[in-house]
Design a protein around this motif. Structure first.
Motif, PDB file in Angstrom:
ATOM      1  N   GLU A   1       0.835  -1.205   0.000  1.00 25.95           N
ATOM      2  CA  GLU A   1       0.000   0.000   0.000  1.00 25.95           C
ATOM      3  C   GLU A   1       0.869   1.254   0.000  1.00 25.95           C
ATOM      4  OE1 GLU A   1      -3.232   0.116  -0.280  1.00 25.95           O
ATOM      5  OE2 GLU A   1      -3.463  -2.069  -0.266  1.00 25.95           O
ATOM      6  N   ALA A   2       0.320   2.328  -0.542  1.00 24.42           N
ATOM      7  CA  ALA A   2       1.079   3.575  -0.664  1.00 24.42           C
ATOM      8  C   ALA A   2       1.592   4.068   0.683  1.00 24.42           C
ATOM      9  CB  ALA A   2       0.224   4.643  -1.334  1.00 24.42           C
ATOM     10  N   ASP A   3       0.796   3.885   1.746  1.00 24.82           N
ATOM     11  CA  ASP A   3       1.218   4.362   3.072  1.00 24.82           C
ATOM     12  C   ASP A   3       2.334   3.506   3.671  1.00 24.82           C
ATOM     13  OD1 ASP A   3      -0.483   6.529   3.090  1.00 24.82           O
ATOM     14  OD2 ASP A   3      -2.111   5.442   4.096  1.00 24.82           O
ATOM     15  N   ASP A   4       2.532   2.324   3.158  1.00 22.59           N
ATOM     16  CA  ASP A   4       3.619   1.461   3.630  1.00 22.59           C
ATOM     17  C   ASP A   4       4.895   1.850   2.886  1.00 22.59           C
ATOM     18  OD1 ASP A   4       5.270  -0.508   4.616  1.00 22.59           O
ATOM     19  OD2 ASP A   4       4.245  -2.168   3.578  1.00 22.59           O
ATOM     20  N   TRP A   5       5.442   2.998   3.243  1.00 23.93           N
ATOM     21  CA  TRP A   5       6.553   3.555   2.467  1.00 23.93           C
ATOM     22  C   TRP A   5       7.793   2.669   2.543  1.00 23.93           C
ATOM     23  CZ3 TRP A   5      11.130   5.242   4.778  1.00 23.93           C
ATOM     24  CH2 TRP A   5      11.112   5.395   6.172  1.00 23.93           C
TER      25      TRP A   5
ATOM     26  N   ARG B   1       7.243  -0.458   0.279  1.00 20.08           N
ATOM     27  CA  ARG B   1       7.326  -0.193  -1.155  1.00 20.08           C
ATOM     28  C   ARG B   1       8.785  -0.048  -1.608  1.00 20.08           C
ATOM     29  NH1 ARG B   1       2.881   1.067  -3.943  1.00 20.08           N
ATOM     30  NH2 ARG B   1       3.801   2.675  -5.256  1.00 20.08           N
TER      31      ARG B   1
ATOM     32  N   ASP C   1       8.018   9.736  -3.327  1.00 17.29           N
ATOM     33  CA  ASP C   1       6.744   9.657  -2.618  1.00 17.29           C
ATOM     34  C   ASP C   1       6.913   8.942  -1.282  1.00 17.29           C
ATOM     35  OD1 ASP C   1       3.667   9.790  -2.634  1.00 17.29           O
ATOM     36  OD2 ASP C   1       4.041   7.640  -2.355  1.00 17.29           O
ATOM     37  N   ALA C   2       7.685   7.851  -1.276  1.00 23.88           N
ATOM     38  CA  ALA C   2       7.899   7.107  -0.030  1.00 23.88           C
ATOM     39  C   ALA C   2       8.572   7.974   1.018  1.00 23.88           C
ATOM     40  CB  ALA C   2       8.738   5.868  -0.310  1.00 23.88           C
TER      41      ALA C   2
ATOM     42  N   ASP D   1       8.600  11.251   1.150  1.00 24.79           N
ATOM     43  CA  ASP D   1       7.626  12.271   1.569  1.00 24.79           C
ATOM     44  C   ASP D   1       6.715  11.712   2.662  1.00 24.79           C
ATOM     45  OD1 ASP D   1       7.967  14.772   0.304  1.00 24.79           O
ATOM     46  OD2 ASP D   1       7.168  13.992  -1.586  1.00 24.79           O
ATOM     47  N   ARG D   2       6.228  10.498   2.442  1.00 21.82           N
ATOM     48  CA  ARG D   2       5.318   9.875   3.402  1.00 21.82           C
ATOM     49  C   ARG D   2       6.033   9.534   4.713  1.00 21.82           C
ATOM     50  NH1 ARG D   2       0.436   7.997   1.042  1.00 21.82           N
ATOM     51  NH2 ARG D   2       0.400   8.296  -1.206  1.00 21.82           N
ATOM     52  N   ALA D   3       7.354   9.375   4.650  1.00 22.73           N
ATOM     53  CA  ALA D   3       8.117   9.138   5.876  1.00 22.73           C
ATOM     54  C   ALA D   3       8.135  10.361   6.775  1.00 22.73           C
ATOM     55  CB  ALA D   3       9.542   8.727   5.534  1.00 22.73           C
ATOM     56  N   GLY D   4       7.812  11.540   6.213  1.00 26.84           N
ATOM     57  CA  GLY D   4       7.766  12.763   7.001  1.00 26.84           C
ATOM     58  C   GLY D   4       9.006  13.632   6.891  1.00 26.84           C
TER      59      GLY D   4
END
Length: 238
Positions: A93-97, A100, A141-142, A144-147
């Motif tokens: 899933e996209a949130d599972d940076w 991925r 993207d990954a 970015d999602r990591a913060g």
């Protein structure tokens, strides 16, 4: 002795019939790339052969360059196809940076080891194709999602990208040079044979000889990926 007029005519007629009956091979970039991947997977070498590709296609190798300006452009297309294959396997899933990025790294290693003569170009070619661009987008993207803040996203992307490409390419090359014939073994030794060193001069090597000999390439590669992801997570939390 010159051939008789009747014989000369017969030979000319045979050549003309052969020319009319010759099978014309219809080429397009997609067919060339698909066949190139098959050739690279079957020939366990670090050098890609345009001659072997031409033979498989049933054409003179020069015909390939009506669709690709040079061998360099052909290799860019083949390399980008490997990146696209690696991307196609990702289902986290996209949130599972982390998941991925881990899947991308593992799939890249698999594709490179299965096509070593293409993987050998990974650190000298930039494809600008959808496979490469998709991998860049996934990594950015990954992170970015990591913060991470924007500047840190780019820095950690550069670290991850260069590590994945260079190490996976190196492992693929090393497997061929060590005589590995299996196109996709689960893992191979990190060192090709024991490290022979004088324990008086190299006490560290002597002390860790057993552990060094036990190192495996895929496990070590994935440890590096996890270490870089841990670093990104710590930077995001700081």
């Amino acid at each position: 002795m010159s051939p008789t007029p009747d014989r000369a005519k017969a030979e000319a007629d045979a050549l003309q019939r052969g020319s009319r009956g010759a099978r014309r091979v219809r080429l397009d970039p997609e067919k060339i790339i698909a066949t190139g991947l098959a050739v690279a997977a079957e020939t366990r070498t670090n050098e890609f052969s345009a001659k072997a590709l031409g033979l498989r296609l049933g054409v003179d190798p020069s015909a390939i360059y009506r669709h690709f300006r040079s061998k360099g452009h052909l290799m860019e297309a083949l390399l980008d196809a490997l990146h696209a294959r690696a991307l196609a396997t990702i289902d986290a899933e996209a949130d599972d940076w982390r998941g991925r990025v881990t899947q991308l790294a593992d799939s890249t290693l698999r594709e490179y080891c299965a096509h070593p003569s293409i993987a050998a170009e990974a650190m000298v070619l930039t494809t600008h194709g959808p496979g490469e661009l998709g991998a860049i987008e996934l990594l950015l993207d990954a992170l970015d999602r990591a913060g991470l803040p924007p500047a840190a996203v780019v820095q950690h992307y550069a670290l991850l990208s260069s590590y994945i490409l260079s190490t996976a390419s190196g492992i693929a090359r090393a497997r061929i040079e060590s005589g590995e014939r299996d196109p996709a073994p689960t893992t191979s030794p990190w060192f090709d044979g024991p490290i022979l060193a004088d324990p008086q001069r190299y006490p560290g090597i002597a002390r860790h000889a057993a552990q060094l000999a036990a190192l495996e390439d895929r496990e070590t590669f994935m440890l590096g990926v996890r270490t870089l992801l841990d670093s990104a997570a710590r930077a995001a939390a700081a």
